[in-house]
Scaffold this active site. Structure first.
Site, PDB file in Angstrom:
ATOM      1  N   ASP A 244     -33.986  11.997  36.195  1.00  0.00           N
ATOM      2  CA  ASP A 244     -34.086  10.658  36.760  1.00  0.00           C
ATOM      3  C   ASP A 244     -33.768   9.653  35.661  1.00  0.00           C
ATOM      4  O   ASP A 244     -34.416   9.648  34.607  1.00  0.00           O
ATOM      5  CB  ASP A 244     -35.521  10.463  37.293  1.00  0.00           C
ATOM      6  CG  ASP A 244     -35.675   9.164  38.052  1.00  0.00           C
ATOM      7  OD1 ASP A 244     -34.652   8.541  38.393  1.00  0.00           O
ATOM      8  OD2 ASP A 244     -36.832   8.773  38.287  1.00  0.00           O
TER       9      ASP A 244
ATOM     10  N   ASP B 130     -29.118   7.804  40.842  1.00  0.00           N
ATOM     11  CA  ASP B 130     -29.522   8.042  39.454  1.00  0.00           C
ATOM     12  C   ASP B 130     -30.554   9.162  39.331  1.00  0.00           C
ATOM     13  O   ASP B 130     -31.265   9.247  38.352  1.00  0.00           O
ATOM     14  CB  ASP B 130     -30.103   6.753  38.869  1.00  0.00           C
ATOM     15  CG  ASP B 130     -31.499   6.466  39.361  1.00  0.00           C
ATOM     16  OD1 ASP B 130     -31.748   6.656  40.568  1.00  0.00           O
ATOM     17  OD2 ASP B 130     -32.345   6.079  38.549  1.00  0.00           O
ATOM     18  N   GLU B 131     -30.596  10.035  40.322  1.00  0.00           N
ATOM     19  CA  GLU B 131     -31.673  11.022  40.350  1.00  0.00           C
ATOM     20  C   GLU B 131     -31.171  12.272  41.057  1.00  0.00           C
ATOM     21  O   GLU B 131     -30.545  12.178  42.116  1.00  0.00           O
ATOM     22  CB  GLU B 131     -32.821  10.397  41.142  1.00  0.00           C
ATOM     23  CG  GLU B 131     -34.100  11.116  41.144  1.00  0.00           C
ATOM     24  CD  GLU B 131     -35.100  10.440  42.092  1.00  0.00           C
ATOM     25  OE1 GLU B 131     -36.076  11.080  42.421  1.00  0.00           O
ATOM     26  OE2 GLU B 131     -34.868   9.282  42.516  1.00  0.00           O
TER      27      GLU B 131
HETATM   28 MG   LIG Z   1     -34.499   6.272  38.164  1.00  0.00          MG
END
Ligand SMILES: [Mg+2]
Length: 391
Positions: A6, A101-102
């Protein structure tokens, strides 16, 4: 082992990276001090004032009057998210993105190639830091939901590994809301039953829990006992597979540039075959010493996963670029697009012109196999040798 990775305060960190004057400042992406917009992201400095995403901009400005509001640049964040995804893709084809983003990564099966899960996690984190100048938090565990909890535990820049033997002792003291899927309503219901930690759920009678909470109670009891059979489901809609290299010195040496392109083609096509796909478009990315960036694409005719095909086209694209833009080169990248799934064995043709293709397919298979058994740097084409063995 499963990795959950993350990015830390993704949008805000990109803005701080791209605008050094924002470093160390409370940065709010999206919304405005006076308008009605909401906060899309907040830097860690801004979070210290209680600012968080989805909060009205006006409220954020009340909490921190000197916060710096910047306009979001979504398409830029998507590009950076793709660069992050490309780094993940170097280590495993089994990537399940949860957002820009993960993502979850399953690295079982690629360990011979890249080292154990912890080594891979470190290498990904380092690559994100070195190449993108951003930080990520990594959680590694034998269960998906535990990896997700672990990545969040030591944020930002966290790195938490939970072994099989530590599962219960890791989960037990955590508050119930750490369990994936327990929101504020769920938390309330659990509290009403006197359940505040994951240990409380683990020790509760599962039948009684199910009588209160139905299937959800069953599910939570299993999680609290470290039981989770959910697998990492790879995203079949990945748009491209790409790999790029930035040079520490700008390059003009034609032979070396060709060796780099060959190396990039070897990397991308191996990933292409691991993901059981073929590509119909090949794109060369070319950045000059003055940072002006060009891309040139060509269709392959019919989709291919063969390294030799991709090298041939990418090398021709490089030659064209060198003729039109002969200045020193700072970065080269190769990306494979228009991907099509390929899960049936390809029909072997008896025609003569296919014999060369079959020989090349054999070479690819042998290289893939040896690389998986012996490591990625053991067997490769002579044409990439100069780049791989540069001083
Ligand atoms: Mg994040």
């Amino acid at each position: 082992m499963i990795l959950h990775i993350d990015m830390d305060a993704f949008y805000a960190s990109i803005e701080q990276r791209d605008h050094p004057e924002l470093k160390g400042q409370p940065v709010v992406v999206g919304g405005s001090k006076t308008g009605r917009g909401v906060v899309a992201a907040a830097s860690y400095e801004a979070r210290e004032y209680g600012i968080h995403s989805a909060m009205p901009g006006r409220r954020a400005a009340e909490l921190c009057p000197h916060a710096v509001f910047v306009r979001g640049r979504m398409s830029h964040y998507v590009d950076v998210g793709r660069q992050v995804r490309d780094i993940f893709g170097r280590f495993t084809p089994v990537i399940q993105p949860l957002s820009l983003d993960e993502a979850f990564l399953d690295v079982s099966g690629t360990e011979r190639l890249h080292g154990d899960a912890e080594t891979i996690g470190r290498r990904i984190k380092d690559a994100i830091q070195d190449e993108l100048r951003l930080t990520a938090s990594v959680g590694i565990a034998p269960r998906k939901f535990v990896a997700k909890i672990a990545s969040d535990l030591d944020k930002p820049n966290g790195f938490v590994v939970v072994d099989e033997s530590e599962l219960i002792s890791f989960l037990d003291p955590l508050p119930v809301e750490k369990l994936w899927g327990v929101g504020s309503v769920g938390q309330h219901r659990l509290h009403r039953l006197g359940l505040r930690t994951i240990r409380d759920i683990r020790r509760y009678d599962p039948a009684l829990l199910a009588s209160h909470l139905g299937d959800w109670g069953n599910h939570l009891w299993k999680l609290a006992n470290g039981i989770d059979s959910r697998a990492v489901v790879p995203d079949r809609h990945a748009k491209q597979i790409s790999h790029e290299r930035t040079f520490s010195d700008d390059q003009t040496d034609a032979e070396l540039l060709h060796a780099v392109v060959c190396f990039l083609c070897e990397q991308t096509t191996m990933r292409l075959r691991m993901s059981k796909q073929k590509a119909a478009t090949i794109t060369l990315k070319y950045r000059r010493e003055d940072f002006k960036t060009f891309t040139k694409s060509r269709s392959t005719g019919s989709p291919t996963d063969q390294t030799a095909d991709v090298i041939q086209i990418a090398s021709e694209l490089l030659d064209q670029m060198r003729r039109s833009e002969p200045r020193a080169v700072r970065l080269l990248g190769v990306s494979l697009g228009s991907l099509v799934a390929w899960d049936r064995p390809v029909q072997l043709s008896l025609f003569d012109d296919q014999q060369q293709k079959q020989a090349e397919r054999k070479v690819d298979q042998v290289v893939d196999q040896l690389s998986q058994q012996l490591g990625a740097k053991t067997v490769y084409r002579a044409a990439s040798h100069r780049w791989r063995n540069r001083k």
